[in-house]
Design an enzyme around this catalytic site. Structure first.
Site, PDB file in Angstrom:
ATOM      1  CG  HIS A 243      -0.398   0.227   2.522  1.00 58.65           C
ATOM      2  ND1 HIS A 243      -0.101  -0.798   3.377  1.00 58.65           N
ATOM      3  CD2 HIS A 243      -0.055   1.362   3.172  1.00 58.65           C
ATOM      4  CE1 HIS A 243       0.383  -0.309   4.505  1.00 58.65           C
ATOM      5  NE2 HIS A 243       0.422   1.008   4.406  1.00 58.65           N
TER       6      HIS A 243
ATOM      7  CG  ASP B 286      -0.043  -4.152   2.677  1.00 60.41           C
ATOM      8  OD1 ASP B 286       0.072  -3.582   1.573  1.00 60.41           O
ATOM      9  OD2 ASP B 286      -0.096  -3.547   3.762  1.00 60.41           O
TER      10      ASP B 286
ATOM     11  CB  SER C 113       3.031   1.854   6.124  1.00 61.47           C
ATOM     12  OG  SER C 113       1.853   2.004   6.868  1.00 61.47           O
TER      13      SER C 113
END
Length: 496
Positions: A131, A161, A240
């Site tokens: 992402h 992911d 992230s």
């Protein structure tokens, strides 16, 4: 740590500026005090890892993409994986496609998001979250020594992911791999990343839980990873793709999600364990696509009620088999409906998260042992894992061009003449699956597997869905029409 009413929470995953959080309705959270114990020294681990974590900026042109490209085909994800520019969704970045027009002009691009990444090789391979780079047209990597590089996408895996990118550099600092299996509940860990654009930020916490499942029940199983490391290290948007390391400075996870109502840290964070990350990174590096093994069963978690109904007294948890797929590893092993799988290669599988974590470690062609309960007796059997097509072939990264033709937008005049609202037209047909199925030049594709096709992007998504790891049959059932008005139907075999 005490979490009340967790089972009743509605969980969601939200991406904003390359940060994910899991939200809840009226959560009651009580966090653990994060003051380090006296004998915990974080300095060595921090100093040895901050240079191995990079900042990743993604850039995209300001335009509204058509359709949705989150890969999940789920309204739940459609809503939460929104476009930061106000559009509905972003198309998944495709490392196989390069734009040659003005859309890729840096002067027309704006910063789309900010995340982190971990250097895993001296020659510039970097692992991050999918992402973080999703929908990007250009990726800019900032090292801790302030050097800046443009990055190339090597491969992506939306199911876990994870994504692998590369920069053209050498002699880079590398964070050594650690073993997430060795982590213990209560062990100290550090989260290293770039929250809110603050580079080289280190936070500390403990391992709160392992094999944690966090997805919404409506979207269960669609992320492909349901076995997170839960910590109380502070993680925020921008973290992230950053590193979760132990006190030896070894990589044990990739930070991916937080538990929050606001999008900022509220007490819990989640990381993908290296037991999965290392295999995915290795696959993407070698094959540009993930080699995903399939056991070939449907199952539910064993509960006390089900155990009582079925007279199971040997165990109180595990995965009870509902059905067994033909030509699968489970069928070859002799697994039957009603069996309770309790371990893979001797590692207990008390729940779905633990089973999926074990299976994500293997490729088609590798052998595993399955321990199961049948008639309250324990047995162990060995079997070879297959891919979704029922064989052990290594998959290769593919694209729509592998169908043996190109697809072009349909002219408005042709639509009006044929009285159709969408479709794409086949052009440049050559030897390949499309020609083998009987398709001829000029054919207009209207539907693929029941989904309407209105653009080349729609066709690409349909191809990715059919050839992706979650697909079983690898067949495109195409409905369309020729310019003469003749309708036609084709089955295109895309099995690797």
């Amino acid at each position: 740590m005490n979490i009340k009413g967790l089972s009743a929470l509605t969980l969601a995953i939200f991406t904003a500026a390359a940060g994910i959080y899991v939200s809840a309705q009226k959560p009651e959270l009580f966090t653990v005090a994060q003051r380090p114990v006296q004998n915990a020294d974080f300095t060595t681990a921090a100093e040895s890892t901050i240079n191995g974590v990079v900042s990743i900026k993604s850039f995209a042109s300001v335009r509204r993409p058509s359709g949705y490209g989150n890969g999940f085909n789920d309204p739940f994800f459609d809503f939460f994986f929104g476009d930061p520019f106000g559009g509905s969704n972003q198309r998944q970045v495709d490392p196989r496609r390069q734009r040659s027009n003005g859309d890729n002009d840096e002067s027309q691009q704006q910063e789309k998001g900010l995340g982190s990444g971990v250097i895993i090789s001296k020659d510039g391979y970097i692992i991050t979250n999918n992402h973080v780079i999703d929908g990007a047209e250009r990726l800019e990597v900032l090292l801790n020594d302030n050097r800046v590089f443009n990055a190339t996408v090597i491969g992506t895996d939306p199911q876990t992911d994870l994504a692998l990118i590369k920069i053209d550099a050498s002699d880079l600092p590398v964070i050594p791999w650690g073993d997430s299996d060795d982590l213990k509940i209560g062990e100290w860990v550090l989260a290293v990343g770039n929250p809110f654009g603050l580079t080289s930020t280190v936070t500390a916490g403990i391992v709160s839980a392992k094999a944690r499942r966090i997805s919404n029940p409506q979207s269960s199983g669609k992320m492909g990873i349901e076995s997170y490391i839960q910590t109380d290290a502070a993680v925020n948007p921008g973290n992230s793709g950053g590193a979760l390391v132990n006190l030896n400075g070894e990589l044990v996870g990739i930070n991916s999600a937080i538990y929050s109502q606001t999008g900022s840290y509220s007490g819990y964070s989640f990381a993908i364990p290296t037991s999965i990350v290392r295999k995915i990174a290795d696959d993407l590096m070698k094959f540009r696509t993930v080699q995903r093994a399939v056991l070939g069963i449907s199952f539910t978690e064993l509960t006390a009620k089900v155990a009582q109904e079925k007279g199971i007294t040997k165990v109180t948890d595990g995965l009870i088999v509902g059905s067994v797929t033909d030509r699968s590893a489970a069928m070859e092993a002799g697994i039957k409906p009603g069996d309770v799988i309790i371990a893979i290669n001797g590692t207990p599988t008390h729940n779905t998260s633990q089973l999926m974590e074990q299976l994500n470690r293997f490729r088609p062609g590798e052998q595993i042992s399955i321990t199961y309960i049948r008639d309250n007796k324990e047995s162990t059997v060995k079997t070879t894992l297959y891919n979704s097509a029922g064989n052990t072939k290594i998959s290769s990264a593919s694209s729509l061009a592998d169908m043996g033709c190109a697809f072009k937008a349909l002219k408005d005049e042709t639509r009006r003449q044929l009285k159709i609202s969408g479709g794409v037209q086949v052009a440049g047909l050559k030897d390949g699956p499309a020609k083998d199925a009987g398709i001829r030049d000029g054919f207009i594709v209207l539907e693929v597997n029941g989904a309407r096709i209105s653009s080349v992007e729609d066709m690409e998504r349909a191809y990715d869905a059919v050839t992706g790891p979650a697909s079983i049959d690898n067949v495109m059932f195409i409905t369309g029409i020729y310019p003469t008005g003749k309708k036609a139907y084709y089955a295109v075999n895309l099995e690797p």
